[in-house]
Design a protein around this motif. Sequence first.
Motif, short mmCIF file in Angstrom:
data_model
loop_
_atom_site.label_atom_id
_atom_site.label_comp_id
_atom_site.label_asym_id
_atom_site.label_seq_id
_atom_site.Cartn_x
_atom_site.Cartn_y
_atom_site.Cartn_z
N LEU A 74 0.63 -1.32 -0.28
CA LEU A 74 0.14 -0.12 -0.03
C LEU A 74 0.84 1.34 0.20
O LEU A 74 0.35 2.45 -0.27
N VAL A 102 -5.43 5.16 -3.56
CA VAL A 102 -6.49 6.15 -3.09
C VAL A 102 -7.75 5.49 -3.23
O VAL A 102 -8.09 5.89 -4.47
N CYS A 103 -8.12 4.56 -2.79
CA CYS A 103 -9.31 3.87 -2.89
C CYS A 103 -10.69 4.80 -3.16
O CYS A 103 -11.39 4.10 -4.04
N ALA A 104 -10.70 5.73 -2.63
CA ALA A 104 -11.92 6.54 -2.75
C ALA A 104 -12.03 7.14 -4.27
O ALA A 104 -13.17 7.19 -4.47
N VAL A 105 -10.86 7.25 -4.75
CA VAL A 105 -11.30 7.70 -6.42
C VAL A 105 -10.51 6.64 -7.40
O VAL A 105 -10.44 7.00 -8.23
N SER A 135 -12.51 0.15 -6.65
CA SER A 135 -12.79 0.07 -5.23
C SER A 135 -13.92 -0.68 -4.78
O SER A 135 -14.89 -0.60 -5.54
N GLN A 147 -7.29 -4.37 -1.70
CA GLN A 147 -8.13 -3.60 -0.76
C GLN A 147 -8.93 -4.73 -0.05
O GLN A 147 -8.83 -4.61 1.11
N VAL A 170 -1.91 2.15 8.03
CA VAL A 170 -0.29 1.76 7.57
C VAL A 170 0.47 2.23 8.46
O VAL A 170 0.65 3.64 8.66
N ARG A 171 1.34 1.41 8.98
CA ARG A 171 2.35 1.93 9.99
C ARG A 171 3.62 2.43 9.25
O ARG A 171 4.59 2.81 10.08
N TYR A 213 4.34 6.69 3.69
CA TYR A 213 4.01 6.34 2.19
C TYR A 213 5.11 7.19 1.19
O TYR A 213 5.87 7.91 1.62
N TYR A 238 4.61 8.02 -2.10
CA TYR A 238 3.95 9.06 -2.84
C TYR A 238 4.86 9.20 -4.00
O TYR A 238 5.27 10.34 -4.32
N ARG A 287 5.71 9.79 -8.31
CA ARG A 287 4.94 10.32 -9.25
C ARG A 287 4.58 9.33 -10.42
O ARG A 287 5.88 9.03 -10.88
N ASP A 340 -10.68 8.17 5.67
CA ASP A 340 -9.51 7.59 5.06
C ASP A 340 -8.34 8.87 4.93
O ASP A 340 -7.45 8.80 4.80
N ASN A 357 -5.16 10.06 2.08
CA ASN A 357 -6.50 9.96 1.00
C ASN A 357 -6.36 11.20 -0.15
O ASN A 357 -5.12 11.22 -0.70
N ASN A 366 0.97 15.17 -3.02
CA ASN A 366 2.39 14.99 -2.46
C ASN A 366 3.43 14.78 -3.36
O ASN A 366 4.55 14.78 -3.09
N GLY A 367 3.23 14.39 -4.79
CA GLY A 367 4.40 14.11 -5.45
C GLY A 367 4.89 15.56 -6.10
O GLY A 367 5.84 15.63 -6.85
N GLN A 380 3.93 17.91 2.59
CA GLN A 380 2.90 16.82 2.08
C GLN A 380 1.68 16.79 3.06
O GLN A 380 1.93 17.16 4.13
N HIS A 410 -1.85 10.05 11.92
CA HIS A 410 -0.72 9.23 13.00
C HIS A 410 0.80 9.62 12.58
O HIS A 410 1.75 9.30 13.41
N CYS A 412 -14.48 6.23 3.26
CA CYS A 412 -14.54 7.33 2.61
C CYS A 412 -15.88 7.86 2.18
O CYS A 412 -16.14 7.77 0.91
N ARG A 455 -13.27 -1.05 5.67
CA ARG A 455 -12.16 -1.11 4.41
C ARG A 455 -11.78 0.52 4.18
O ARG A 455 -12.66 1.34 4.22
N PHE A 456 -10.84 0.55 3.43
CA PHE A 456 -10.47 1.73 2.69
C PHE A 456 -11.33 2.08 1.70
O PHE A 456 -11.87 1.25 1.00
N GLY A 457 -11.53 3.46 1.43
CA GLY A 457 -12.63 3.80 0.20
C GLY A 457 -14.11 3.83 0.49
O GLY A 457 -14.34 3.42 1.67
#
Lengths: 235, 176
Positions: free
Chosen positions: A94, A100-103, A107, A113, A124-125, A128, A130, A132, B85, B91, B97-98, B130, B135, B147, B174-176
């Motif tokens: 992940l 980005v599951c929401a989009v 999903s 997922q 997630v511990r 990320y 990120y 490009r 999310d 999310n 962030n990139g 970013q 957390h 979400c 779940r995510f999303g």
Amino acid sequence: MTEKVKIRIDGEVIAASAGQTILEVARANNKYIPALCYMEGLSAVGACRLCMVEVSGVGRLLPACTTPVQEGLAVATSSPQLQSYRKITLELLLVERNHVCAVCVSSGHCELQALAQDHGVTHVRYPYNYPRLTVDTTHPRYVLDHNRCVLCSRCVRTCAEIEGAHVWDIAGRGIRSRLVSELQRPWGEATTCTSCGKCVQACPTGAMAEKGWGVEEMTKKRAAVSRLTSMREGQ
Amino acid sequence: MDKLKIGTCWLDGCSGCHMSLLDIDEGIVAVLNKADIVFGPLVDAQEWPDGVDVALIEGAVSNQDDLKLAQTARAHSKVVVALGDCAVTGNVPSLRNGIPVRKLLERVYVEGATVRPGVPTDGVPTLLKQAEPLHSAIEVDVYVPGCPPKPNSILLVLNELLEGREPDVGSKLRFG
Ligand code: SF4
Ligand code: SF4
Ligand code: SF4
Ligand code: FES
């Protein structure tokens, strides 16, 4: 006649055929071992490491999808240590790309997922990554979104082994590995692609999708792809 | 028995998680029997009060104000819940962030502007490099992905926390 062997999975004695893998035997007997890069009907490559199991007498973990069974083999599938490694593996998948599951078109129908949910990954511990990454929209009917790719190579194997076109490969190493079509040509310009769409159906995530679908709308017919192999084997 | 205190806030989020919180319908009655909402977009308080029992935080940590509010909430709350999310993973806000912040702002407010191009500086908090999950900025006790998270999940988590139990969201969300 294939030779019959007896193995143990989580203590239970199970009859299997030599040549079968631990994962195949487990699935045939309703024993759960998570898997992502494995897909019925394709060769097994051991890419995702989610299916790692403990085999007694072996000092390290072995991937169930590529390890053939042997007489007397004893497998443990769900020790606390394995559970914790599976969670870590999912979390690392992940963070590697941008999930980005929401989009995401997939999903609600995505194997990554669902695996994360099943394993209680509520967050997630690790930091990320990120990266490009690009989205290849050059194919008239399909899209490849590198942000969602887990490098499982199911598309690569589907295209090479079932369709016989071998459009896809994985180029680069480590964190820089990327799925490429025809030696870096955009998918839409790949002359060997027959536009059969089987790679899209085999892809476990939202990395490959048909054009025209919105968030949560892309469902896949993976079983249909697997069935092609069993139908051919039956001939 | 004294009533418990709930504080809520949204950082870089769309308010959808708060909408989902309101969507618990009559569940809110049971919640308000046990607790008061003492801070957040739903009430008038200006400052995050002391001695909050449950903090529900929506949104990623994207700018200096988000960071400050998250830290304040943490310092004055017993249990912090990452709600949704954006708070849990970064999310949608993390899609930027990139891209380096300067480039991003110029693309939007200079190249993308048709009237009065220029990056706003007055009265807006400075963006962090970013947009990060909650957390990464403060310690989080409970994660509620989704979400937005379903109203039922929020209600379940709230009820458990208000009863002094640790909610087990495990494989339910779940995510999303
Ligand atoms: S591919 Fe799967 S895990 Fe990744 S964003 Fe899409 S739904 Fe989420
Ligand atoms: S559409 Fe068919 S031929 Fe084209 S890349 Fe995918 S599997 Fe290969
Ligand atoms: S595009 Fe899909 S099937 Fe191909 S390697 Fe990436 S995740 Fe796997
Ligand atoms: S399923 Fe065995 S390594 Fe991926």
